[in-house]
Design a protein around this motif. Sequence first.
Motif, PDB file in Angstrom:
ATOM      1  N   LEU A 142       0.811  -1.205   0.000  1.00 36.85           N
ATOM      2  CA  LEU A 142       0.000   0.000   0.000  1.00 36.85           C
ATOM      3  C   LEU A 142       0.851   1.266   0.000  1.00 36.85           C
ATOM      4  O   LEU A 142       0.522   2.246  -0.643  1.00 36.85           O
ATOM      5  CB  LEU A 142      -0.940   0.000   1.208  1.00 36.85           C
ATOM      6  N   LYS A 143       1.979   1.230   0.715  1.00 35.29           N
ATOM      7  CA  LYS A 143       2.863   2.396   0.772  1.00 35.29           C
ATOM      8  C   LYS A 143       3.350   2.748  -0.618  1.00 35.29           C
ATOM      9  O   LYS A 143       3.339   3.904  -1.044  1.00 35.29           O
ATOM     10  CB  LYS A 143       4.081   2.077   1.657  1.00 35.29           C
ATOM     11  N   GLN A 144       3.803   1.722  -1.329  1.00 34.93           N
ATOM     12  CA  GLN A 144       4.340   1.907  -2.662  1.00 34.93           C
ATOM     13  C   GLN A 144       3.257   2.411  -3.623  1.00 34.93           C
ATOM     14  O   GLN A 144       3.488   3.301  -4.426  1.00 34.93           O
ATOM     15  CB  GLN A 144       4.884   0.560  -3.153  1.00 34.93           C
ATOM     16  N   ILE A 145       2.054   1.810  -3.477  1.00 38.66           N
ATOM     17  CA  ILE A 145       0.951   2.203  -4.358  1.00 38.66           C
ATOM     18  C   ILE A 145       0.591   3.663  -4.118  1.00 38.66           C
ATOM     19  O   ILE A 145       0.407   4.447  -5.052  1.00 38.66           O
ATOM     20  CB  ILE A 145      -0.268   1.291  -4.107  1.00 38.66           C
ATOM     21  N   ASP A 146       0.512   4.066  -2.827  1.00 44.76           N
ATOM     22  CA  ASP A 146       0.198   5.463  -2.524  1.00 44.76           C
ATOM     23  C   ASP A 146       1.270   6.395  -3.080  1.00 44.76           C
ATOM     24  O   ASP A 146       0.971   7.474  -3.585  1.00 44.76           O
ATOM     25  CB  ASP A 146       0.057   5.660  -1.002  1.00 44.76           C
ATOM     26  N   ALA A 147       2.529   5.965  -2.984  1.00 49.46           N
ATOM     27  CA  ALA A 147       3.618   6.799  -3.493  1.00 49.46           C
ATOM     28  C   ALA A 147       3.469   7.010  -4.994  1.00 49.46           C
ATOM     29  O   ALA A 147       3.661   8.116  -5.501  1.00 49.46           O
ATOM     30  CB  ALA A 147       4.960   6.147  -3.179  1.00 49.46           C
ATOM     31  N   VAL A 148       3.104   5.943  -5.704  1.00 49.14           N
ATOM     32  CA  VAL A 148       2.907   6.063  -7.148  1.00 49.14           C
ATOM     33  C   VAL A 148       1.720   6.986  -7.447  1.00 49.14           C
ATOM     34  O   VAL A 148       1.788   7.863  -8.313  1.00 49.14           O
ATOM     35  CB  VAL A 148       2.694   4.670  -7.781  1.00 49.14           C
ATOM     36  N   ARG A 149       0.628   6.789  -6.687  1.00 50.29           N
ATOM     37  CA  ARG A 149      -0.582   7.576  -6.967  1.00 50.29           C
ATOM     38  C   ARG A 149      -0.360   9.067  -6.731  1.00 50.29           C
ATOM     39  O   ARG A 149      -0.982   9.903  -7.379  1.00 50.29           O
ATOM     40  CB  ARG A 149      -1.739   7.077  -6.097  1.00 50.29           C
ATOM     41  N   ARG A 150       0.534   9.390  -5.791  1.00 50.45           N
ATOM     42  CA  ARG A 150       0.822  10.815  -5.552  1.00 50.45           C
ATOM     43  C   ARG A 150       1.464  11.472  -6.768  1.00 50.45           C
ATOM     44  O   ARG A 150       1.336  12.665  -6.966  1.00 50.45           O
ATOM     45  CB  ARG A 150       1.746  10.969  -4.336  1.00 50.45           C
ATOM     46  N   GLU A 151       2.169  10.674  -7.578  1.00 48.41           N
ATOM     47  CA  GLU A 151       2.886  11.230  -8.734  1.00 48.41           C
ATOM     48  C   GLU A 151       2.042  11.235  -9.996  1.00 48.41           C
ATOM     49  O   GLU A 151       2.446  11.762 -11.014  1.00 48.41           O
ATOM     50  CB  GLU A 151       4.166  10.421  -9.001  1.00 48.41           C
ATOM     51  N   ILE A 152       0.874  10.566  -9.937  1.00 48.31           N
ATOM     52  CA  ILE A 152       0.047  10.424 -11.130  1.00 48.31           C
ATOM     53  C   ILE A 152      -1.297  11.110 -10.919  1.00 48.31           C
ATOM     54  O   ILE A 152      -1.975  10.850  -9.929  1.00 48.31           O
ATOM     55  CB  ILE A 152      -0.207   8.932 -11.451  1.00 48.31           C
ATOM     56  N   GLY A 153      -1.665  11.995 -11.832  1.00 53.90           N
ATOM     57  CA  GLY A 153      -3.006  12.569 -11.799  1.00 53.90           C
ATOM     58  C   GLY A 153      -3.882  11.791 -12.749  1.00 53.90           C
ATOM     59  O   GLY A 153      -3.405  11.264 -13.752  1.00 53.90           O
ATOM     60  N   MET A 154      -5.175  11.703 -12.423  1.00 57.01           N
ATOM     61  CA  MET A 154      -6.055  10.976 -13.334  1.00 57.01           C
ATOM     62  C   MET A 154      -7.339  11.750 -13.556  1.00 57.01           C
ATOM     63  O   MET A 154      -7.929  12.278 -12.615  1.00 57.01           O
ATOM     64  CB  MET A 154      -6.380   9.592 -12.795  1.00 57.01           C
ATOM     65  N   VAL A 155      -7.768  11.811 -14.807  1.00 57.32           N
ATOM     66  CA  VAL A 155      -9.012  12.486 -15.166  1.00 57.32           C
ATOM     67  C   VAL A 155      -9.946  11.436 -15.749  1.00 57.32           C
ATOM     68  O   VAL A 155      -9.544  10.650 -16.607  1.00 57.32           O
ATOM     69  CB  VAL A 155      -8.741  13.613 -16.176  1.00 57.32           C
ATOM     70  N   PHE A 156     -11.190  11.418 -15.236  1.00 57.84           N
ATOM     71  CA  PHE A 156     -12.116  10.347 -15.593  1.00 57.84           C
ATOM     72  C   PHE A 156     -13.166  10.828 -16.586  1.00 57.84           C
ATOM     73  O   PHE A 156     -13.445  12.025 -16.697  1.00 57.84           O
ATOM     74  CB  PHE A 156     -12.834   9.850 -14.334  1.00 57.84           C
ATOM     75  N   GLN A 157     -13.769   9.860 -17.248  1.00 60.61           N
ATOM     76  CA  GLN A 157     -14.832  10.185 -18.197  1.00 60.61           C
ATOM     77  C   GLN A 157     -15.979  10.941 -17.507  1.00 60.61           C
ATOM     78  O   GLN A 157     -16.495  11.897 -18.037  1.00 60.61           O
ATOM     79  CB  GLN A 157     -15.353   8.878 -18.814  1.00 60.61           C
ATOM     80  N   HIS A 158     -16.336  10.478 -16.306  1.00 63.44           N
ATOM     81  CA  HIS A 158     -17.480  11.092 -15.621  1.00 63.44           C
ATOM     82  C   HIS A 158     -17.042  12.048 -14.507  1.00 63.44           C
ATOM     83  O   HIS A 158     -17.741  12.197 -13.509  1.00 63.44           O
ATOM     84  CB  HIS A 158     -18.406  10.007 -15.077  1.00 63.44           C
ATOM     85  N   PHE A 159     -15.919  12.673 -14.665  1.00 64.79           N
ATOM     86  CA  PHE A 159     -15.391  13.735 -13.800  1.00 64.79           C
ATOM     87  C   PHE A 159     -15.102  13.271 -12.371  1.00 64.79           C
ATOM     88  O   PHE A 159     -14.047  13.554 -11.828  1.00 64.79           O
ATOM     89  CB  PHE A 159     -16.304  14.967 -13.735  1.00 64.79           C
ATOM     90  N   ASN A 160     -16.125  12.624 -11.738  1.00 65.26           N
ATOM     91  CA  ASN A 160     -15.968  12.144 -10.363  1.00 65.26           C
ATOM     92  C   ASN A 160     -15.522  13.235  -9.402  1.00 65.26           C
ATOM     93  O   ASN A 160     -14.709  13.000  -8.517  1.00 65.26           O
ATOM     94  CB  ASN A 160     -14.982  10.972 -10.291  1.00 65.26           C
ATOM     95  N   LEU A 161     -16.088  14.427  -9.550  1.00 61.45           N
ATOM     96  CA  LEU A 161     -15.850  15.455  -8.531  1.00 61.45           C
ATOM     97  C   LEU A 161     -16.626  15.069  -7.284  1.00 61.45           C
ATOM     98  O   LEU A 161     -17.611  14.338  -7.360  1.00 61.45           O
ATOM     99  CB  LEU A 161     -16.315  16.815  -9.052  1.00 61.45           C
ATOM    100  N   PHE A 162     -16.174  15.565  -6.127  1.00 62.33           N
ATOM    101  CA  PHE A 162     -16.871  15.242  -4.881  1.00 62.33           C
ATOM    102  C   PHE A 162     -18.053  16.199  -4.726  1.00 62.33           C
ATOM    103  O   PHE A 162     -17.864  17.398  -4.521  1.00 62.33           O
ATOM    104  CB  PHE A 162     -15.915  15.346  -3.701  1.00 62.33           C
ATOM    105  N   PRO A 163     -19.287  15.682  -4.814  1.00 65.32           N
ATOM    106  CA  PRO A 163     -20.447  16.578  -4.902  1.00 65.32           C
ATOM    107  C   PRO A 163     -20.732  17.347  -3.609  1.00 65.32           C
ATOM    108  O   PRO A 163     -21.428  18.343  -3.646  1.00 65.32           O
ATOM    109  CB  PRO A 163     -21.600  15.628  -5.231  1.00 65.32           C
ATOM    110  N   HIS A 164     -20.173  16.864  -2.480  1.00 61.28           N
ATOM    111  CA  HIS A 164     -20.492  17.522  -1.210  1.00 61.28           C
ATOM    112  C   HIS A 164     -19.482  18.612  -0.862  1.00 61.28           C
ATOM    113  O   HIS A 164     -19.549  19.174   0.218  1.00 61.28           O
ATOM    114  CB  HIS A 164     -20.558  16.487  -0.090  1.00 61.28           C
TER     115      HIS A 164
END
Lengths: 254, 398
Positions: A82-104
Motif C-alpha cells: 500500500l505504501k508503494q501504491i500510494d507513493a505512485v498515486r501521488r505522482e500520477i493525476g487521473m481524469v475520468f470520463q465522468h469527472f468524479n468530482l466530490f459533490p459535497h
Amino acid sequence: MINLAERRAASGPVIQMAGVNKWYGEFHVLKNINLEVRSGERVVVCGPSGSGKSTMIRCINRLEEHQKGRIVVDGIELIADLKQIDAVRREIGMVFQHFNLFPHMTVLENLTLAPMWVRNTPRKEAEDAAMAYLERVKIPEQAHKFPGQLSGGQQQRVAIARSLCMKPKIMLFDEPTSALDPEMIKEVLDVMIELAQGGMTMICVTHEMGFARTVADSMVFMDGGEIVEKAPPTEFFKNPKSERTKLFLSQILH
Amino acid sequence: MAEPTPSLAPARPPTGPRVWNNPRARAIIYQVLVLGGVIGAAAYLIDNTLTNLAERSIRSGFSFIWHEAGFAISEALIDYQPNHSYVRAFIAGLLNTLKVGLLGIVLVTILGIIIGIARLSTNWLVARLASVYVETFRNVPLLLQLYLWYSLLTEMLPGGRDALSLFTAFYLNKSGLMYPVPVYDGIHPFMIVAFLIGCVGAYAWGRYATRRHEATGVPTPRFWPSVGFVLGLPLVVWLIGGAPTAIDVPQMERFRFVGGWHVSIEFIALLLGLVVYTGAFVAETVRAGILSVSRGQTEAALSLGLRRGLVLRLVLLPQALRVIMPPLTSQYLNLMKNSSLAVAIGYPDLVAVANTTLNQTGQAIEAIAVIMAVYLTISLAISGFMNWYNKRVALVER
C-alpha cells in the motif's frame, strides 16, 4: 516543443510496462502489454471499445491490479504494498470520463482536499495554489460553487485542475471528453493542449483524432487486449501497418 | 404588408361557467366538505363516548392518577411500591420503556453498521452469513421472535442456583442476569463530572485539530487524544480519589442471589428481540447508503493519493450518511414503538402498566390517552433530534 528531441534523449522512461497480463475471471483483458513512456512524452491510446485501453491506463495507478508482468512508475514498482501504491498515486493525476468530482464539496474544497491531507499543505497555501490552477483552466469565478452547479465542460476542467493541484509528474486521461456535449469538448481539449505544451507527461485514451494529431508524440492502437501498433502520429495516420488499424481508422475518420 | 388577423372560431354562446367547474371554487368546496365531515365525526364520537360513560356511570378525568395503584411492578428504575400512586407507576413504566428503547437504539446502530458492511464484504462467507441473518430476521414477525427468544431463554437456561456463571461474577439463569457493580464511593459523582468535562474537551480538541491542520498543514490526530479526554479524565479523578476498588459481586445464598445488580430475563428477551429484528433493517439501510455512492468517487479519491481511511472519512461517509439518516430515523422510531410489545412477554413497560391501570380503574380512554401522548412525545423527540442531525450532515450540492 522546441527542445522535444533533447528532452526525450535526456530522460529515461518514466513508465515501463513489461509483459503485463490481466484477466477478469476467464476473460483475458490485457495480453502481454509492453509499453515505455519517456518523461514529457504524450501518448494517445485509441482502439475500439472493449479493447482494454481504460484497463491498461488504470493499471498504471493501480485502480486495476495486473496479474502478470511488471509495471514501474518513476522508479517505483507497483507491487502489493500500500505504501508503494500510494507513493505512485501521488505522482500520477487521473481524469475520468465522468469527472468524479466530490459533490459535497465546493470546487475549491475539491481542489484543496488532497494537497491538505496528502501533502500536508496549509489551507491558505493550498487555496492560493488551487486558485492559480483554476485561473489556468479559466474558471476562477466558479471556486465557491458546488460541482452540481457547473456545466459538464466546467466540471471536467475542475477535475483536471484538481489533479494538477497535486503537482503530478504524469497525467492519465480516461476518455475525458466522451461524456461531454459537443460544444464543450473544445474547452476541455484546449486545457489539455496547453498542458501538453507545458511539457507534462500524458497518456490519453481518447477518440479525438484532431487532438491526437496536435499533441501526440506517439499513437498506440489497441485491439482485443493487445497493443497492435505504436507509431508517431504522422506515420500512424498516413501509413498504418496493421490491417486492424486501417479498419479502425477508416471507421472513425471520415 | 400587415398580416390579416386570424379569425377565431365562433365561440359558443356564453352560458356563464358553473361554479363547480371553476377549479378554485371547487378546491374550496372540497375543503369545506372534508373539514365539516371531520368535525362532524369528532363531535359524534365525543358525544357518544360521554353519553355512554354517563349511562354506565364510569368516572372520567385524570384525578385517578393520584390514587394508590395497589399493584406491584416486577422491576423499576425508581423506588416503587404497590402503595404508591398511579402516576408513579406510570413513571416507572415509562422509565422501563426508555431503558429498553434507548439501549436498543445504541445496540441496533452498532449491529446494523457491522452487518450492513459485512453484507458488502468481498469475503463470500461473511457476506452470505450477513444476508442470511438479514433475510431471516426481517421476514419473521417481531411478536413471534419475542416469543421465541423468551421461551428459548426461559426453557434453556438453568434455574436458581444452577445459574451459568462467568468469572464467578456474572450469573445467568431463568430469572435474569446478575452482574457486579462498584460499591458506591464519594468519588463516583466527580468521575461523572470528569467524564462530561472530557466530552467537552474531546470536542474542543477536534476543533483545535482542524484549525492546526489548516494552519500548518500537519494532520493532527483526533481519535486517541479524544479517547484520552473522555476516559482518561475520569481515570485520573478515580486515582486522585484513592482508587476505590470495592466491587459488589452477586453471591449465591441459600435460595437466591444477593448483591450486584440484576436485569430480568424479560428485559433481556425484549432487548434481544428488538435489536436483532430492527438490526436487519438498519443493516439494509447502511448497505444502501454505502452503495449509493458511486465507485468513481472512491477511484477519484484514491487516484489523488488519499489513504483508504481518509477516503472513507472525507469522501464516502459524508455522502452515504445523507442517504442513511432519514430511514435510520424511521428504524429508531420503529424500535421505540415496537417496545410496546413488551406486554406480550411480561416486561413492565409503559403499556403493561397502563393496561393494569385500565383494568383496575376502568378508565380506558385516559389510560390510552397517556400511552398515546407518551409515545408521541418520545417519537417527536427522536425525529426532532434526527432531523437536526440530518440537516447537519445533509449534502449541499447546489
